[in-house]
Write an enzyme that holds these catalytic residues in place. Structure first.
Site, PDB file in Angstrom:
ATOM      1  N   CYS A 258       9.185   9.874 -24.284  1.00  0.00           N
ATOM      2  CA  CYS A 258       9.094   8.930 -25.398  1.00  0.00           C
ATOM      3  C   CYS A 258      10.406   8.724 -26.161  1.00  0.00           C
ATOM      4  CB  CYS A 258       7.937   9.267 -26.342  1.00  0.00           C
ATOM      5  SG  CYS A 258       7.548  10.991 -26.511  1.00  0.00           S
TER       6      CYS A 258
ATOM      7  N   ARG B 200       9.163  21.532 -18.823  1.00  0.00           N
ATOM      8  CA  ARG B 200       8.720  22.324 -19.968  1.00  0.00           C
ATOM      9  C   ARG B 200       8.644  23.781 -19.548  1.00  0.00           C
ATOM     10  NH1 ARG B 200       3.799  18.288 -21.872  1.00  0.00           N
ATOM     11  NH2 ARG B 200       5.149  16.483 -22.135  1.00  0.00           N
TER      12      ARG B 200
ATOM     13  N   GLN C  63       5.216  12.455 -15.116  1.00  0.00           N
ATOM     14  CA  GLN C  63       4.182  11.740 -15.859  1.00  0.00           C
ATOM     15  C   GLN C  63       4.208  10.270 -15.458  1.00  0.00           C
ATOM     16  OE1 GLN C  63       5.686  12.574 -19.831  1.00  0.00           O
ATOM     17  NE2 GLN C  63       3.929  13.893 -20.198  1.00  0.00           N
TER      18      GLN C  63
ATOM     19  N   ASP D 221       4.087   7.751 -17.220  1.00  0.00           N
ATOM     20  CA  ASP D 221       4.192   7.532 -18.654  1.00  0.00           C
ATOM     21  C   ASP D 221       4.424   6.066 -18.988  1.00  0.00           C
ATOM     22  OD1 ASP D 221       4.147   8.520 -21.176  1.00  0.00           O
ATOM     23  OD2 ASP D 221       6.039   9.618 -21.048  1.00  0.00           O
TER      24      ASP D 221
ATOM     25  N   HIS E 213       5.031   3.594 -22.839  1.00  0.00           N
ATOM     26  CA  HIS E 213       4.963   3.493 -24.291  1.00  0.00           C
ATOM     27  C   HIS E 213       4.840   2.035 -24.669  1.00  0.00           C
ATOM     28  CE1 HIS E 213       6.664   7.464 -23.524  1.00  0.00           C
ATOM     29  NE2 HIS E 213       5.875   7.797 -24.529  1.00  0.00           N
TER      30      HIS E 213
ATOM     31  N   LYS F 185      -5.205  11.623 -30.180  1.00  0.00           N
ATOM     32  CA  LYS F 185      -5.254  11.096 -28.820  1.00  0.00           C
ATOM     33  C   LYS F 185      -6.656  11.037 -28.266  1.00  0.00           C
ATOM     34  CE  LYS F 185      -4.002  15.664 -27.103  1.00  0.00           C
ATOM     35  NZ  LYS F 185      -3.527  16.342 -25.916  1.00  0.00           N
TER      36      LYS F 185
ATOM     37  N   HIS G  82       1.328   6.025 -26.724  1.00  0.00           N
ATOM     38  CA  HIS G  82       1.772   6.779 -25.552  1.00  0.00           C
ATOM     39  C   HIS G  82       0.576   6.804 -24.616  1.00  0.00           C
ATOM     40  CE1 HIS G  82       4.788   9.289 -28.033  1.00  0.00           C
ATOM     41  NE2 HIS G  82       4.078   8.651 -28.941  1.00  0.00           N
TER      42      HIS G  82
END
Length: 648
Positions: A339, A368, A386, A388, A390, A474, A520
């Site tokens: 992000c 991570r 991910q 992902d 946004h 979320k 997200h």
RNA sequence: GCCGACGUAGCUCAGGGGUAGAGCGUUUCCUUGGUAAGGAAGAGGUCACGGGUUCAAUUCCCGUCGUUGGCUCCA
């Protein structure tokens, strides 16, 4: 002595003498019910089946076939377990022993003693002896003072702590045999109903779930009214193990790990990589239709980027540590999230409200430093990708954008055959504001936006307090793995905070600057975890559109290799992903191995097929489709794919 | 990170104080076989790594690493 009116779930009303017990009510209905009744609820209170009913009310009786009945059965079994443990290991301190989804556990402070698998058989033996004694479970009220002194005498500080948090007059003990335990109630009539008892596992668990507290030993068990049910349950567990994605991943040559590369860093093998690629292009196609634009960002970013986003303050300590460069005081982080990069992409140009929403998507690999004890196959790793994206939008657009993302997420789940997911709305913990950034007003807005969208879409969801991300609430889609553990796959998050931290703006129709809202979202969540769960759900029998090899050509003997090669080329022209097995082996063996590789179609070619210019098709599992033309087979495959893979 | 268990051939696993075994896989040869294992021979192991005890350790003890079941955590 008067009578009372007892209404039953079917609407019937029984008139019974005051002081009748649920068991007596059951008996008045049928002897069979009386034999099987395990526990009961009167109005909204869980009661014992031997509790006298004194007022009019609504009675629900539970048997083994109800979840509530199982709960009482297993909770009662945990008392039996506790008694067995206390007898075998005198001086231990009991804490809590609830029923869980499959069985029960008891958390025990064993002091210096440790127990392991070797001890299970004698625990089971003792527990069954207790069960056979057919001891009645009897509840009794205890004053707070008496309850405290009972456990102070036992030097059990855990029970003392529990009782201190209870109201006087609201404390009950449960007795059976020589055993007494602090207990709220909800038991089977007597221990004799427990015919099968198994200790499954023993593991460390922190007192009250807090890692700063002492660690207790949690003994897991399960019990049944019939021995046969235990046997079946254990067989089910064995079956589940066969669907373990770590086992299937190795067998199907999808991925591996290397100690040398590092813990939790998956290596995707060619077949696994091909599968991933297919998942990615599937989603890219849907996202293109939904108005997303692909972006690409690097694997690292300056530490400052994450200080701005708040990730560094929140997770810096538990992350891969900053990367140094030759330049003094310059530090980079492996990106733990995409992000912040996407925020900077948004910032690269000024935007008008007419430009929004902007939807930036990326298959972004993040790193991570997950705690070593948390790593688990592909479901919990230290490097993962991910899917992902946004979405930067105006407040007006938030609701419809959010709902569109729900649609996309559900499309993804259904295309892959997931129908037993649950939706979970994760909101903040109002008592721990220090865990979150941003102001209460925006949190309020974000949380209600999610709940409204979920309602609007008719999703069945649960609300989980304290499960929100630090920057926003979320909506997660949860799916269980083969062993019943729940995992988060898709996630959609509403975020008012990062736009503020990155000072993101757009110009509104009023010619003023406004703050966009960020969504997200990741419908798969991570490719790694998604593939893992998909493996366990399908047992490796992936949907035809996704599976690495759709068909394998098996020549009956070396004489048919030329024709087999022609068939392979032809299948490839039909866009069928096929392999050929022209090893010097018998057809029987080639079929066996193709079956074990879970290849959906086996295409067998021998003398007959060469002459007739056909192929003999066998489906995974053994169904014989007979000799058909290659075109027919091509149509069959595309029809089957089109029936599961709808376009978005 | 914490508690417990485990680590022997590519895979699944047996064994056990005197430096190793099976099945599958792999290689070579024979076989040319029609819907879940054709036959034979061979190769392949510092018994995770490092210490300790012992005449001798893969085996017993300790530590490390990894895996695993939970707990905690999960942006």
């Amino acid at each position: 002595m008067g009578t009372i009116q007892i209404s039953l779930p079917d609407g019937a009303v029984k008139e019974m003498p005051k002081g009748s017990t649920p068991l007596e009510v059951a008996k008045s209905i049928s002897e069979g019910l009386a034999r099987n009744v395990i526990s009961a609820k009167y109005d909204e209170n869980t009661i014992e089946v031997t509790t006298p009913l004194e007022t009019d009310g609504k009675l629900t009786l539970f048997t083994w076939n109800n979840d509530e009945g199982k709960k009482a059965f297993w909770h009662s079994s945990s008392h039996v377990l506790a008694q067995a443990l206390q007898e075998l290991y005198p001086g231990i301190k009991l804490t809590i022993g609830p029923a869980i989804e499959n069985g029960f556990y008891y958390d025990v402070d064993f002091g210096e003693h440790t127990i392991s698998e070797k001890d299970f058989p004698q625990i089971e033996k003792r527990a069954l002896e207790i069960a056979r004694g057919k001891h009645d479970f009897k509840m009794r009220e205890v004053s707070k003072a008496d309850a405290l002194s009972h456990y102070k005498e036992e030097r059990n500080e855990y029970k003392v702590e529990l009782i201190e948090n209870l109201e006087d007059g609201d404390i009950t003990f449960c007795d059976h045999s020589t055993f007494t335990d602090l207990c709220r109630g909800g038991h089977i009539p007597n221990t004799g109903m427990i015919k099968a008892f198994k200790v499954l596992n023993a593991a460390g668990a922190y007192w009250r779930g807090d890692e700063n507290n002492p660690q207790l030993t949690r003994v897991y068990g399960i019990s049944f009214p019939k021995q046969k049910e235990l046997t079946q349950y254990l067989e089910l567990l064995e079956e589940a193990k066969k669907r373990d994605h770590r086992k299937l991943g190795r067998e199907l040559e999808l991925f591996t790990f290397s100690q040398k590369v590092g813990q939790g860093l998956p290596l995707w093998l060619p077949k696994g990589a091909a599968l991933r690629e297919r998942l990615e292009s599937f989603l890219k196609k849907a996202q293109r239709k939904a108005g997303y634009e692909m972006v690409v960002t690097p694997h690292i970013g300056q530490k400052e980027l994450y200080v701005t986003s708040g990730h560094y303050a929140k997770y810096g300590e538990d992350s891969f540590q900053p990367i140094q460069t030759p330049k003094d005081e310059e530090e980079f982080l492996l990106k733990p999230m995409n992000c912040p990069h996407h925020c900077e992409i948004y910032k690269a140009s000024p935007w008008s409200y007419k430009d929004l929403p902007k939807r930036y998507a990326e298959f972004g690999t993040v790193y991570r430093y997950e705690q070593s004890g948390e790593l688990h196959g592909l479901t919990r790793v230290r490097g993962f990708t991910q899917d992902d994206a946004h979405i930067f939008c105006t407040p007006d657009q938030l609701a419809s954008e959010f709902k569109n993302v729900i649609d996309l997420s559900l499309y993804v789940l259904s295309s892959l055959g997931f129908d037993n997911y649950t939706a979970q709305v994760s909101v903040r913990d109002l008592e721990k504001p220090e865990k979150y950034i941003g102001n209460a007003e925006n949190w309020e807005k974000a949380e209600s936006a999610i709940i409204e969208a979920a309602e609007d879409k008719g999703l069945k969801y649960s609300i989980e307090e304290g499960e929100a991300a630090f920057y926003g609430p979320k909506l997660d889609f949860m799916v269980k793995d083969a062993l019943g553990r729940s995992w988060q796959l898709g996630t959609i998050q509403v975020d008012y905070n990062l736009p503020e931290r990155f000072d993101l703006t757009y110009k509104g129709s009023d010619n003023e600057l406004h703050r966009p809202i960020m969504i997200h979202r990741a419908p798969f969540g991570s490719l790694e975890r998604f593939v893992a769960i998909l493996l366990e759900h399908t047992g490796g029998n992936f949907p035809l559109w996704l599976i690495p090899t759709q068909a394998i050509v098996l020549p009956v003997s070396e004489k048919h290799e030329n024709y087999a090669q022609k068939v392979l080329n032809s299948l490839e022209n039909h866009e069928i992903r096929a392999l050929i097995d022209n090893r010097n082996e018998t057809v029987g063996k080639k079929i066996r191995e193709a079956e074990m590789q879970k290849i959906p179609f086996m295409v067998i070619v021998g003398e007959r097929e060469v002459e007739e210019e056909t192929i003999a098709v066998r489906r995974h599992g053994g169904e014989d489709l007979g000799s058909i033309k290659i075109d027919t087979f091509g149509n069959l495959i595309s029809t089957e794919i089109n029936s599961t893979l709808k376009s978005f």
